[in-house]
Design a protein around this motif. Structure first.
Motif, PDB file in Angstrom:
ATOM      1  N   GLY B  20     -24.264  16.216  49.311  1.00 36.70           N
ATOM      2  CA  GLY B  20     -24.256  15.748  50.693  1.00 36.70           C
ATOM      3  C   GLY B  20     -25.511  16.170  51.412  1.00 36.70           C
ATOM      4  O   GLY B  20     -26.283  16.992  50.916  1.00 36.70           O
ATOM      5  N   VAL B  33     -26.116   2.635  55.351  1.00 40.53           N
ATOM      6  CA  VAL B  33     -25.570   3.358  54.200  1.00 40.53           C
ATOM      7  C   VAL B  33     -25.401   2.354  53.067  1.00 40.53           C
ATOM      8  O   VAL B  33     -24.757   1.310  53.237  1.00 40.53           O
ATOM      9  CB  VAL B  33     -24.224   4.029  54.544  1.00 40.53           C
ATOM     10  N   ALA B  42     -18.951   7.150  50.533  1.00 39.07           N
ATOM     11  CA  ALA B  42     -19.803   8.078  51.292  1.00 39.07           C
ATOM     12  C   ALA B  42     -19.039   8.521  52.524  1.00 39.07           C
ATOM     13  O   ALA B  42     -18.720   7.703  53.381  1.00 39.07           O
ATOM     14  CB  ALA B  42     -21.107   7.382  51.700  1.00 39.07           C
ATOM     15  N   ASP B  43     -18.729   9.815  52.608  1.00 36.78           N
ATOM     16  CA  ASP B  43     -18.058  10.356  53.801  1.00 36.78           C
ATOM     17  C   ASP B  43     -19.094  10.592  54.891  1.00 36.78           C
ATOM     18  O   ASP B  43     -20.103  11.268  54.658  1.00 36.78           O
ATOM     19  CB  ASP B  43     -17.365  11.684  53.476  1.00 36.78           C
ATOM     20  N   LEU B  44     -18.811  10.075  56.076  1.00 32.85           N
ATOM     21  CA  LEU B  44     -19.751  10.182  57.192  1.00 32.85           C
ATOM     22  C   LEU B  44     -19.120  10.957  58.348  1.00 32.85           C
ATOM     23  O   LEU B  44     -18.003  10.665  58.754  1.00 32.85           O
ATOM     24  CB  LEU B  44     -20.152   8.778  57.652  1.00 32.85           C
ATOM     25  N   CYS B 120     -16.560  16.716  48.979  1.00 33.88           N
ATOM     26  CA  CYS B 120     -17.343  16.306  50.146  1.00 33.88           C
ATOM     27  C   CYS B 120     -17.153  17.290  51.289  1.00 33.88           C
ATOM     28  O   CYS B 120     -18.069  17.480  52.100  1.00 33.88           O
ATOM     29  CB  CYS B 120     -16.935  14.900  50.596  1.00 33.88           C
ATOM     30  N   CYS B 144     -17.017   5.701  54.226  1.00 35.55           N
ATOM     31  CA  CYS B 144     -17.597   4.388  53.944  1.00 35.55           C
ATOM     32  C   CYS B 144     -17.200   3.925  52.533  1.00 35.55           C
ATOM     33  O   CYS B 144     -17.330   4.699  51.576  1.00 35.55           O
ATOM     34  CB  CYS B 144     -19.128   4.451  54.020  1.00 35.55           C
ATOM     35  N   ILE B 180     -25.820  13.653  61.820  1.00 36.46           N
ATOM     36  CA  ILE B 180     -24.973  12.941  60.862  1.00 36.46           C
ATOM     37  C   ILE B 180     -24.813  13.795  59.608  1.00 36.46           C
ATOM     38  O   ILE B 180     -25.785  14.385  59.122  1.00 36.46           O
ATOM     39  CB  ILE B 180     -25.621  11.586  60.475  1.00 36.46           C
ATOM     40  N   LEU B 182     -23.491  13.213  55.642  1.00 39.55           N
ATOM     41  CA  LEU B 182     -23.251  12.064  54.752  1.00 39.55           C
ATOM     42  C   LEU B 182     -23.223  12.549  53.304  1.00 39.55           C
ATOM     43  O   LEU B 182     -24.049  13.383  52.922  1.00 39.55           O
ATOM     44  CB  LEU B 182     -24.348  11.016  54.954  1.00 39.55           C
ATOM     45  N   THR B 183     -22.282  12.013  52.524  1.00 49.61           N
ATOM     46  CA  THR B 183     -22.122  12.483  51.141  1.00 49.61           C
ATOM     47  C   THR B 183     -22.113  11.325  50.144  1.00 49.61           C
ATOM     48  O   THR B 183     -21.930  10.170  50.507  1.00 49.61           O
ATOM     49  CB  THR B 183     -20.786  13.229  50.964  1.00 49.61           C
ATOM     50  N   TYR B 200     -29.326   5.947  51.759  1.00 48.42           N
ATOM     51  CA  TYR B 200     -29.321   5.566  53.177  1.00 48.42           C
ATOM     52  C   TYR B 200     -30.752   5.388  53.643  1.00 48.42           C
ATOM     53  O   TYR B 200     -31.695   5.899  53.024  1.00 48.42           O
ATOM     54  CB  TYR B 200     -28.582   6.614  54.037  1.00 48.42           C
TER      55      TYR B 200
END
Lengths: 205, 205
Positions: B20, B33, B42-44, B120, B144, B180, B182-183, B200
């Protein structure tokens, strides 16, 4: 802070309409949330009484339960993946764990023609302030009796009147020492357009 | 911290599998993304860069959107009911906003036979630590491409492989200055059993 002063736990404490309260619940204690008149919602929050940074988590709970329809037999988890409350009995079976408590802002959004109300969010913030909880720390609540069906095809969610009848209950057992926040709902859509009290009682372990 | 050092924003930054990152996004900037190989999550997370106590809120967002199926045209709200991100484009249409990022504990729960991974959750905690975010402050993420259908009748939810194909994207525009997280997902069930990168890019306002 309306703490029950009686022993035995047979007497219900009333949360007046459009208000909220907070109280301690010890490990093993049972909390019975009562809808005394039917068709009313009670937003419930739980914090670890020994470390208020540990808080009820909808995301963890839904992940472990693998359902959004939580009822007797399910557990409510914290943000640290620990069980906070076991649901031990439930005469209704329909509750919500998707939505945050209504606030001044959500009132303004959903009811632009009504006088705004601080909602369960504001009531919880006020009731939990003595415990050191700031408004930003109020997460998604477990909304007892709240009826929020999700359309499996479109994803659309609706806020419908609760199906709870007068005297219906949901019962929790504390898996750790907790501070509980609990309200009688303030939002017209959540309770069929009328504002009613909620009752609760604590049955000591 | 892998901040894009190029101008123009045409080049994608890669988040390696099971890792991440965190970065700043200015008001008006666009974040794209990308799922470069398909079937990855993708965890946001989003925080107000000027006040990290303001954070993305699933409960507020679902309440305002009145759907769990968020896509182009929807807004992601903070715990203070303010818009943090607008979803401006989406080539997939299936994302999740119900579940918290997988952690060491959830790995242990869902994959008892696999070596646990910090997931994540752990990756976001590490990436966001320089911004002052503690693990307890990590809420439900906007996941996502994550495919979590809900059965409208039973309430049961499933974690299925994403329907995203190689090159699919979801695009956000920042409505405030943000940090942000993001993972690239670490959980076998969320990405069809394989671990892949996420990409991204930031397109400045």
């Amino acid at each position: 802070m309306p703490v029950p002063l009686f022993g035995g736990g047979e007497v219900n404490v009333t949360i007046p309409e459009r208000s909220g309260t907070a109280f301690r619940l010890k490990t093993g204690d049972t909390l019975v949330v009562v809808d005394p008149r039917g068709c009313q919602v009670a937003d419930l929050l739980a914090f670890n009484a020994d470390d208020m940074d540990e808080v009820i988590s909808s995301g963890r709970t839904l992940d472990y339960a693998e359902t959004i329809r939580l009822t007797a037999g399910h557990k409510l988890y914290s943000n640290r993946s620990r069980v906070m409350l076991d649901i031990t009995d439930d005469t209704v079976g329909v509750h919500d764990f998707l939505l945050t408590p209504c606030s001044y802002d959500t009132f303004h959004h959903f009811y632009p023609d009504l006088p705004p109300h601080r909602g369960c969010f504001g009531n919880l913030a006020a009731a939990l302030e003595p415990y050191g909880v700031t408004p930003d720390r109020i997460p998604v609540a477990f909304n007892c009796f709240m009826n929020v069906p999700v359309d499996g095809t479109t994803g659309r969610l609706s806020v419908l009147p609760p199906i709870s009848k007068a005297g219906d209950t949901i019962t929790f057992r504390a898996a750790m020492d907790l501070v509980i926040g609990l309200t009688a709902c303030s939002a017209p859509a959540s309770n069929g357009g009328s504002f009613k009290p909620i009752e609760y009682r604590i049955e000591p372990a």
